[in-house]
Design a protein around this motif. Structure first.
Motif, short mmCIF file in Angstrom:
data_model
loop_
_atom_site.label_atom_id
_atom_site.label_comp_id
_atom_site.label_asym_id
_atom_site.label_seq_id
_atom_site.Cartn_x
_atom_site.Cartn_y
_atom_site.Cartn_z
N ILE A 222 30.48 60.34 37.53
CA ILE A 222 29.40 59.54 36.97
C ILE A 222 29.28 59.85 35.48
O ILE A 222 29.15 61.02 35.10
N THR A 223 29.32 58.85 34.64
CA THR A 223 29.24 59.08 33.20
C THR A 223 28.81 57.82 32.47
O THR A 223 28.85 56.72 33.02
N HIS A 224 28.37 58.01 31.23
CA HIS A 224 28.12 56.87 30.35
C HIS A 224 29.02 56.95 29.11
O HIS A 224 28.93 56.11 28.22
N ASP A 225 29.89 57.96 29.08
CA ASP A 225 30.78 58.18 27.94
C ASP A 225 32.10 57.45 28.19
O ASP A 225 32.93 57.89 28.99
N LEU A 226 32.31 56.34 27.50
CA LEU A 226 33.50 55.53 27.73
C LEU A 226 34.77 56.19 27.23
O LEU A 226 35.86 55.91 27.72
N ALA A 227 34.65 57.10 26.26
CA ALA A 227 35.83 57.84 25.81
C ALA A 227 36.35 58.75 26.91
O ALA A 227 37.56 58.89 27.11
N VAL A 228 35.45 59.37 27.65
CA VAL A 228 35.83 60.20 28.79
C VAL A 228 36.48 59.34 29.87
O VAL A 228 37.50 59.72 30.47
N VAL A 229 35.91 58.17 30.11
CA VAL A 229 36.44 57.26 31.13
C VAL A 229 37.87 56.86 30.80
O VAL A 229 38.76 56.87 31.66
N GLU A 230 38.12 56.52 29.53
CA GLU A 230 39.46 56.07 29.12
C GLU A 230 40.49 57.20 29.26
O GLU A 230 41.67 56.94 29.47
N HIS A 231 40.02 58.42 29.16
CA HIS A 231 40.93 59.57 29.22
C HIS A 231 41.14 60.07 30.64
O HIS A 231 42.21 60.61 30.98
N PHE A 232 40.16 59.89 31.51
CA PHE A 232 40.11 60.60 32.78
C PHE A 232 40.23 59.71 34.01
O PHE A 232 40.73 60.14 35.05
N ALA A 233 39.80 58.46 33.92
CA ALA A 233 39.65 57.62 35.11
C ALA A 233 40.97 57.11 35.65
O ALA A 233 41.93 56.90 34.91
N THR A 234 41.00 56.92 36.97
CA THR A 234 42.04 56.13 37.62
C THR A 234 41.56 54.70 37.75
O THR A 234 42.25 53.76 37.39
N ARG A 235 40.35 54.53 38.30
CA ARG A 235 39.69 53.24 38.38
C ARG A 235 38.27 53.38 37.83
O ARG A 235 37.71 54.47 37.78
N VAL A 236 37.69 52.24 37.45
CA VAL A 236 36.35 52.23 36.84
C VAL A 236 35.49 51.20 37.55
O VAL A 236 35.93 50.08 37.81
N ALA A 237 34.25 51.61 37.88
CA ALA A 237 33.25 50.68 38.40
C ALA A 237 32.11 50.61 37.40
O ALA A 237 31.54 51.64 37.03
N PHE A 254 40.11 48.33 30.20
CA PHE A 254 40.03 48.50 28.75
C PHE A 254 40.87 47.46 28.00
O PHE A 254 40.56 47.13 26.86
N LYS A 255 41.90 46.93 28.65
CA LYS A 255 42.74 45.92 27.99
C LYS A 255 42.16 44.52 28.13
O LYS A 255 42.20 43.73 27.19
N ALA A 256 41.62 44.20 29.30
CA ALA A 256 41.13 42.84 29.55
C ALA A 256 39.85 42.86 30.39
O ALA A 256 39.87 42.48 31.56
N PRO A 257 38.73 43.33 29.81
CA PRO A 257 37.46 43.29 30.56
C PRO A 257 37.04 41.84 30.78
O PRO A 257 37.23 40.99 29.92
N LYS A 258 36.46 41.56 31.94
CA LYS A 258 36.15 40.18 32.29
C LYS A 258 34.66 39.88 32.34
O LYS A 258 34.23 38.82 31.89
N HIS A 259 33.88 40.76 32.89
CA HIS A 259 32.43 40.52 32.98
C HIS A 259 31.82 40.58 31.58
O HIS A 259 32.18 41.44 30.78
N PRO A 260 30.90 39.68 31.24
CA PRO A 260 30.29 39.69 29.90
C PRO A 260 29.64 41.03 29.55
O PRO A 260 29.70 41.47 28.40
N TYR A 261 29.04 41.70 30.53
CA TYR A 261 28.44 43.01 30.25
C TYR A 261 29.51 44.05 29.93
O TYR A 261 29.35 44.86 29.01
N THR A 262 30.61 44.05 30.68
CA THR A 262 31.70 44.98 30.41
C THR A 262 32.29 44.73 29.03
O THR A 262 32.61 45.67 28.29
N LEU A 265 29.94 46.14 26.52
CA LEU A 265 29.95 47.60 26.59
C LEU A 265 31.17 48.16 25.86
O LEU A 265 31.05 49.08 25.04
N LEU A 266 32.34 47.59 26.11
CA LEU A 266 33.57 48.10 25.50
C LEU A 266 33.67 47.75 24.02
O LEU A 266 34.33 48.46 23.25
N SER A 267 33.02 46.66 23.61
CA SER A 267 33.08 46.28 22.20
C SER A 267 32.31 47.25 21.30
O SER A 267 32.48 47.26 20.09
#
Length: 337
Positions: A222-237, A254-262, A265-267
């Motif tokens: 569980i995290t809100h740090d997207l840098a950690v997610v990009e380094h550590f995750a296998t999948r993301v919810a 990270f390459k092609a987020p589809k949901h407007p909120y995602t 968030l990534l931008s």
């Protein structure tokens, strides 16, 4: 395809709250209690595969920690099913759940509050080991504790010290050692890096990754740090206001987020490889969790929303690249102007 280690199906959880207010003196001045509900988790379905790291991200208050507590049995869901290796565990009492405690452990967010200040490190680690290894003698326990401390980068003399004698990073290492002391299959980590300095975060994160490779661990992170997610995750919810709006493998998200909120968030992540990328600014207010959403919970802030979004709750739908998205705009092909 093998059966997932954990399956969460249509889980819901709300919390009853009370607020008091006083009538004006002219009406008697009596206190009146008004009951309401906070809808923390709304129809969430997820699967965790053995050996992977599933990172759950989202804004504060979106239900990430509540989801972790439901999985660990620290709270009971109002509806839905939670399964571990195909066996339902959400309705078990404490005695029935004991056999799963050894398989599932949790690392909490605050290392300053998760360790008993009146117990030495030896006592903290011994408590769980003796409970789950009743046939071990004192020598076996002592040897295992020394190996545990060494495996998380702490010396043997740490076992005679109290938690207040350690730094935040060292305390989180002790918390991880306590979780590993029963040799679990799944570790639920609820923002374990949030209270640590950035340099210490990297050390603890690398330690968790090393332990995953060494022991074949599965993580719900569980995290809100997207840098950690990009380094550590296998999948993301990605969660928003108690709902999962997108699930994808890390590279796809990270390459092609589809949901407007995602996408929004990534931008917001500063990137050196794309300095021309403009952050997406969302207007509107985050809806209150005191009201159960009728349509899409993000529609009040989404520039792609139409009438259908306000009236019908979107469900997760499989996309061509294997990701899952809960969005009417994506299903209908609406795009940013």
């Amino acid at each position: 395809m093998s059966e997932p280690l954990v399956r969460i199906l249509q889980v819901e959880k709300s919390f009853r709250t009370r607020s008091e207010w006083r009538w004006p003196r002219m009406f008697g001045g009596k206190k009146t209690s008004l009951a309401s509900h906070v809808y923390a988790i709304n129809n969430v379905s997820l699967e965790i595969e053995r050996g992977e790291t599933l990172c759950v991200v989202g804004e504060t208050g979106c239900g990430k920690s509540t989801l972790a507590r439901l999985l660990m049995g620290l709270a009971q869901p109002d509806a839905g099913v939670i399964e571990y290796q195909g066996q339902r565990i959400d309705q078990l009492n404490d005695k029935q759940r004991m056999r799963y405690r050894k398989k599932m452990q949790m690392v909490f967010q605050n290392p300053y509050a998760s360790l008993n200040p009146r117990m030495t490190v030896y006592q903290i680690l011994r408590e769980a080991i003796v409970l789950h290894h009743r046939d071990w003698d004192r020598h076996q326990v002592d040897l295992f504790i020394a190996e545990l401390l060494q495996s998380v980068g702490l010396s043997k003399d740490a076992e005679d010290r109290y938690p207040h004698e350690f730094s935040g990073g060292q305390r989180q290492r002790i918390s991880l050692a306590r979780a590993l002391s029963v040799e679990p299959e799944l570790i639920v980590a609820d923002e374990p890096l949030a209270a640590l300095d950035v340099s210490v975060q990297a050390q603890v994160l690398n330690l968790m990754m090393d332990k995953q490779q060494e022991l074949g661990l599965t993580y719900l992170f569980i995290t809100h740090d997207l840098a950690v997610v990009e380094h550590f995750a296998t999948r993301v919810a990605v969660m928003y206001l108690g709902r999962v709006c997108e699930v994808a493998i890390r590279e796809t998200l990270f390459k092609a987020p589809k949901h407007p909120y995602t996408q929004a968030l990534l931008s917001s992540i500063p990137r050196l490889d794309n300095l021309t990328l403009e952050p997406i600014h969302l207007s509107g207010e985050v809806p209150t969790p005191l009201e159960k959403p009728v349509g899409c919970s993000f529609c009040g802030r989404c520039p792609l929303a139409n009438q259908r979004c306000y009236e019908q709750i979107p469900m997760l739908e499989l996309q061509a690249d294997g990701s899952q998205v809960a969005c009417h705009a994506v299903a209908e092909g609406r795009s940013w102007k």
